[in-house]
Structure formats: C-alpha cells, structure tokens
Scaffold this motif. Structure first.
Motif, PDB file in Angstrom:
ATOM      1  N   SER A  66       0.819  -1.221   0.000  1.00 45.10           N
ATOM      2  CA  SER A  66       0.000   0.000   0.000  1.00 45.10           C
ATOM      3  C   SER A  66       0.849   1.266   0.000  1.00 45.10           C
ATOM      4  O   SER A  66       0.369   2.341   0.349  1.00 45.10           O
ATOM      5  CB  SER A  66      -0.949  -0.004   1.203  1.00 45.10           C
ATOM      6  N   ASP A  67       2.114   1.118  -0.379  1.00 41.71           N
ATOM      7  CA  ASP A  67       3.019   2.261  -0.529  1.00 41.71           C
ATOM      8  C   ASP A  67       3.132   3.059   0.765  1.00 41.71           C
ATOM      9  O   ASP A  67       3.081   4.287   0.766  1.00 41.71           O
ATOM     10  CB  ASP A  67       2.556   3.166  -1.679  1.00 41.71           C
ATOM     11  N   ARG A  68       3.312   2.352   1.863  1.00 43.12           N
ATOM     12  CA  ARG A  68       3.534   2.991   3.159  1.00 43.12           C
ATOM     13  C   ARG A  68       4.975   2.749   3.587  1.00 43.12           C
ATOM     14  O   ARG A  68       5.596   1.760   3.190  1.00 43.12           O
ATOM     15  CB  ARG A  68       2.543   2.463   4.193  1.00 43.12           C
ATOM     16  N   HIS A  69       5.486   3.636   4.424  1.00 46.15           N
ATOM     17  CA  HIS A  69       6.937   3.650   4.625  1.00 46.15           C
ATOM     18  C   HIS A  69       7.378   3.542   6.085  1.00 46.15           C
ATOM     19  O   HIS A  69       8.568   3.627   6.365  1.00 46.15           O
ATOM     20  CB  HIS A  69       7.514   4.928   4.016  1.00 46.15           C
ATOM     21  N   LEU A  70       6.421   3.330   6.994  1.00 42.60           N
ATOM     22  CA  LEU A  70       6.790   3.230   8.403  1.00 42.60           C
ATOM     23  C   LEU A  70       5.907   2.195   9.083  1.00 42.60           C
ATOM     24  O   LEU A  70       4.672   2.256   8.999  1.00 42.60           O
ATOM     25  CB  LEU A  70       6.610   4.586   9.103  1.00 42.60           C
ATOM     26  N   VAL A  71       6.521   1.242   9.766  1.00 43.92           N
ATOM     27  CA  VAL A  71       5.813   0.271  10.605  1.00 43.92           C
ATOM     28  C   VAL A  71       6.232   0.503  12.049  1.00 43.92           C
ATOM     29  O   VAL A  71       7.429   0.515  12.363  1.00 43.92           O
ATOM     30  CB  VAL A  71       6.125  -1.178  10.185  1.00 43.92           C
ATOM     31  N   THR A  72       5.240   0.716  12.919  1.00 40.69           N
ATOM     32  CA  THR A  72       5.513   0.940  14.343  1.00 40.69           C
ATOM     33  C   THR A  72       5.021  -0.262  15.133  1.00 40.69           C
ATOM     34  O   THR A  72       3.828  -0.607  15.079  1.00 40.69           O
ATOM     35  CB  THR A  72       4.797   2.210  14.845  1.00 40.69           C
ATOM     36  N   PHE A  73       5.926  -0.902  15.843  1.00 44.29           N
ATOM     37  CA  PHE A  73       5.558  -2.022  16.701  1.00 44.29           C
ATOM     38  C   PHE A  73       5.271  -1.501  18.110  1.00 44.29           C
ATOM     39  O   PHE A  73       6.087  -0.791  18.707  1.00 44.29           O
ATOM     40  CB  PHE A  73       6.685  -3.064  16.751  1.00 44.29           C
ATOM     41  N   CYS A  74       4.101  -1.845  18.637  1.00 38.50           N
ATOM     42  CA  CYS A  74       3.647  -1.347  19.941  1.00 38.50           C
ATOM     43  C   CYS A  74       3.763  -2.466  20.971  1.00 38.50           C
ATOM     44  O   CYS A  74       3.273  -3.579  20.743  1.00 38.50           O
ATOM     45  CB  CYS A  74       2.197  -0.875  19.851  1.00 38.50           C
ATOM     46  N   HIS A  75       4.353  -2.168  22.110  1.00 35.71           N
ATOM     47  CA  HIS A  75       4.663  -3.228  23.074  1.00 35.71           C
ATOM     48  C   HIS A  75       4.681  -2.682  24.493  1.00 35.71           C
ATOM     49  O   HIS A  75       4.519  -1.484  24.731  1.00 35.71           O
ATOM     50  CB  HIS A  75       6.030  -3.831  22.748  1.00 35.71           C
ATOM     51  N   LYS A  76       4.935  -3.581  25.446  1.00 36.09           N
ATOM     52  CA  LYS A  76       5.206  -3.211  26.837  1.00 36.09           C
ATOM     53  C   LYS A  76       6.298  -4.134  27.361  1.00 36.09           C
ATOM     54  O   LYS A  76       6.187  -4.739  28.424  1.00 36.09           O
ATOM     55  CB  LYS A  76       3.925  -3.322  27.667  1.00 36.09           C
ATOM     56  N   ALA A  77       7.378  -4.222  26.587  1.00 37.97           N
ATOM     57  CA  ALA A  77       8.450  -5.159  26.897  1.00 37.97           C
ATOM     58  C   ALA A  77       9.224  -4.786  28.148  1.00 37.97           C
ATOM     59  O   ALA A  77       9.917  -5.630  28.725  1.00 37.97           O
ATOM     60  CB  ALA A  77       9.401  -5.274  25.704  1.00 37.97           C
ATOM     61  N   ASP A  78       9.110  -3.521  28.588  1.00 31.77           N
ATOM     62  CA  ASP A  78       9.817  -3.144  29.810  1.00 31.77           C
ATOM     63  C   ASP A  78       9.156  -3.748  31.048  1.00 31.77           C
ATOM     64  O   ASP A  78       9.806  -3.905  32.084  1.00 31.77           O
ATOM     65  CB  ASP A  78       9.871  -1.614  29.947  1.00 31.77           C
ATOM     66  N   VAL A  79       7.884  -4.122  30.935  1.00 31.42           N
ATOM     67  CA  VAL A  79       7.164  -4.733  32.054  1.00 31.42           C
ATOM     68  C   VAL A  79       6.990  -6.231  31.823  1.00 31.42           C
ATOM     69  O   VAL A  79       7.296  -7.044  32.695  1.00 31.42           O
ATOM     70  CB  VAL A  79       5.778  -4.062  32.251  1.00 31.42           C
ATOM     71  N   ASP A 112       9.904   1.310  13.699  1.00 34.99           N
ATOM     72  CA  ASP A 112       9.984   1.978  14.988  1.00 34.99           C
ATOM     73  C   ASP A 112       9.336   1.081  16.027  1.00 34.99           C
ATOM     74  O   ASP A 112       8.431   0.300  15.713  1.00 34.99           O
ATOM     75  CB  ASP A 112       9.259   3.330  14.922  1.00 34.99           C
ATOM     76  N   GLU A 113       9.783   1.183  17.246  1.00 36.91           N
ATOM     77  CA  GLU A 113       9.193   0.405  18.346  1.00 36.91           C
ATOM     78  C   GLU A 113       8.885   1.358  19.491  1.00 36.91           C
ATOM     79  O   GLU A 113       9.721   2.148  19.897  1.00 36.91           O
ATOM     80  CB  GLU A 113      10.136  -0.704  18.782  1.00 36.91           C
ATOM     81  N   LYS A 114       7.648   1.288  19.987  1.00 37.32           N
ATOM     82  CA  LYS A 114       7.213   2.220  21.022  1.00 37.32           C
ATOM     83  C   LYS A 114       6.393   1.497  22.080  1.00 37.32           C
ATOM     84  O   LYS A 114       5.563   0.636  21.745  1.00 37.32           O
ATOM     85  CB  LYS A 114       6.339   3.327  20.420  1.00 37.32           C
ATOM     86  N   PRO A 115       6.566   1.870  23.356  1.00 37.17           N
ATOM     87  CA  PRO A 115       5.672   1.360  24.402  1.00 37.17           C
ATOM     88  C   PRO A 115       4.231   1.776  24.116  1.00 37.17           C
ATOM     89  O   PRO A 115       3.980   2.879  23.613  1.00 37.17           O
ATOM     90  CB  PRO A 115       6.200   2.023  25.679  1.00 37.17           C
TER      91      PRO A 115
END
Length: 332
Positions: free
Chosen positions: A159-172, A197-200
């Motif tokens: 779909s011609d997109r350029h950013l995948v953000t993985f959402c997690h809570k790996a710190d807990v 990118d990876e974000k809480p």
C-alpha cells in the motif's frame, strides 16, 4: 461468485442489506450464501456459532458479517473470538482515515492498525485459582508474532507505506512482549526499505492523541490492538464509519466493527457506512478493485454532500435514505 453473508443481531440485517444493495449497484454480481451466527442462531440451534456456518466459510473462503451480540460477563463466548480462532484469522486489519464531511480534531489521518487476532489474553485461558482469585494466561508464540509482523510489513509494502511501528510493553512483560519485540526486529531486518519503529503502548496512546498523522502502520498483540483500533476509529468519526477485516492464510471475514445497537434495531435508523466500507474491502480482496474504489468514492461523496445522512452523522435521514444516496453517488 459466492460469498457467505452473516447478518448478525440487532441492526445487523439492516446494515448488511444496505451493503449488499450497494455492492450490486457497483456492478458486482455476488450470490450471497446466508449463514447464521449470534443470538438468533443460539435460539434456533442452541449454539451461537453453528458448525455449519464455519463449514460454509471454509467452503467459500470469504464472508461479510454484521455485528453479533456477546453477553457481558455471562452467556456464550464471543463469536468474533471463536471465528478468528476456528478459522485461524490471525490478522485484524483496520484502515483508519479522515473522511470528508465529518468534523474531527485532526485532518489527514491515514493509518492502518494491524492486530494479532488469536493469542494474548484473548486466548481465553482463564481459571479460578481459589475463590476470589482468577488467573488469565497471556500467550505469545514466536510463530504468531513473526507472521503478524510480517503481515504488517507486507501491508506497508503493497500500500506504498513507509513506516511500521511495533507497539509493546516489553519493559514490564519482559518475556512475552520481549519475545514479540525480538521477532519484530528480526522481521524488520528483511524490509530495509521500510522504516521500523518500536514504542511502548502507553506512549503510542499519548502520541495518537497529540498527532495521529505521524503514524502509518501500527502492529501489536491482541488486547493492545483491540483498544488502539477503537481509539483510532474515534479519531476519524467513530466505529460507525470505519471498516474492518479478519484475515488468515485461507479465509477472510469482513465486518462492521461496531455493536449490534439493539435499541434502534428494526427502526430503520442505523448507519450502514462501516459495513458498506467493509464490503468494499471484501471487493478489493476478491479482485474487484475498480468496484471497491467506486464504493469508497460514493461514501466520500455522500458524506461530503450531507444529504440523507443518519442522525449519528448529523443528518435527519435513515438507513434507506443514506443507502439511496450511496447508490446515486456510485454513478456520479
């Protein structure tokens, strides 16, 4: 072409009928194979998701589904969860974008929420340890984590997109989300042309509230995805206008993501936009891409013209009037 149709409960028969009419007007000849699920099926068969319904979807591969009622805290288990697990519909796909004519706090929102559909806390593995103490097991496997992240990257690529953000809570949740994050990083290495990118998950919620336009494709586990996908729907006008799909390797079920609204059932007041747009996703899935694009353009024109809209969309119309406008705008 045969496609399974599950009308569902409450307003389900009304909104799915509107969607079928729009699809027919778009020039696609579908032979709808009706199947039962929901409260009506429970009354008729003693089972809210009869085995014959699953068999029909397995045979025809594709289904359009209206909303089904799930009792809260009692009664039968969620039909949606059983469909996803029974058919291994491992990916929930929720495209979210700003629509014309709908006033929202943000402009130019255009993102996709990809949710793992079969594991996590929604695996349904619960038991009572002792009276007053219930334990729920959160299941994360490498196989499921790998395939959902790979699905998200493939969605971005196609779909011609350029950013995948993985959402997690790996710190807990260091083991479960730690495994998921490890898999996400490994898959991301295979797609060097797409930013990763990876974000809480709590940071993601805050940033969505501040500026959702910075996101492109969001991927996450089951419970997080359930919450975030509805949050994102709220950014563009609510569940009444957002489509949804549940996809697996062999089968696909497209559905409106809102509830069955029993308080207005049978009154002809329901907004069919969400299920109409889900039907457009179905058309795209089966290769009727031109018709799918026409349906989406008709939705945009109808909302922008503000004629015949239902009350939740700021109009004084009903299901019939908005469907009439959708059909009219298919040809304009």
């Amino acid at each position: 072409m045969k496609v399974v149709l599950i009308e569902g409960d409450g307003i389900g028969p009304e909104v799915t009928a509107a969607a079928c009419r729009v699809v027919r007007a778009a020039g696609v000849d579908i032979d709808w194979v009706r199947a039962d699920a929901g409260l009506g099926a429970a009354e008729r068969y003693g089972e809210p998701l009869p085995e014959q319904t699953l068999d029909l979807i397995k045979h025809h591969r594709v289904a359009l589904k209206g909303p089904c009622t799930t009792p809260v805290g009692k009664g039968f288990r969620s039909i949606n969860v059983r469909l996803r697990q029974g058919l291994d519909l491992y990916a929930s796909l929720r495209p979210v974008r700003t629509l014309p004519g709908i006033k929202t706090p943000f402009e130019a929102v255009d993102l996709i929420v990809v949710r793992e559909n079969t594991e996590g806390l929604y695996a349904g593995l619960e038991h009572q340890v002792v009276p007053g103490v219930v334990e729920s097991l959160r299941v994360i496997t490498r196989t499921a984590a790998d395939r959902i992240v790979r699905f998200a990257f493939e969605q971005a690529r196609h779909s011609d997109r350029h950013l995948v953000t993985f959402c997690h809570k790996a710190d807990v949740m260091r083991l479960s989300d730690g495994l998921f994050l490890e898999c996400a990083r490994a898959v991301a290495d295979e797609y060097p042309f797409i930013r990763f990118d990876e974000k809480p998950i709590d940071n993601v919620c805050m940033e969505l509230a501040l500026d959702p336009t910075k996101f492109d494709v969001l991927v996450m586990e089951n419970l997080f995805g359930d919450v975030i996908s509805d949050l994102c729907a709220g950014l563009v006008g609510g569940l009444g206008v957002v489509p949804g799909a549940n996809l697996g390797t062999r089968y696909a079920v497209f559905e409106a993501v809102h509830g069955s609204a029993p308080d207005i059932a049978g009154k002809g007041l329901a907004n069919p936009i969400a299920v109409v747009r889900s039907a457009a996703m179905l058309l795209d899935h089966v290769g009727e891409r031109a018709a799918a694009a026409r349906v989406e353009r008709a939705v945009a024109r109808t909302l922008e013209a503000k004629v015949g809209l239902t009350r939740d969309l700021g109009g004084d119309g009903n299901t019939a009037s908005i469907t009439d406008q959708l059909v009219k705008n298919l040809g304009s």
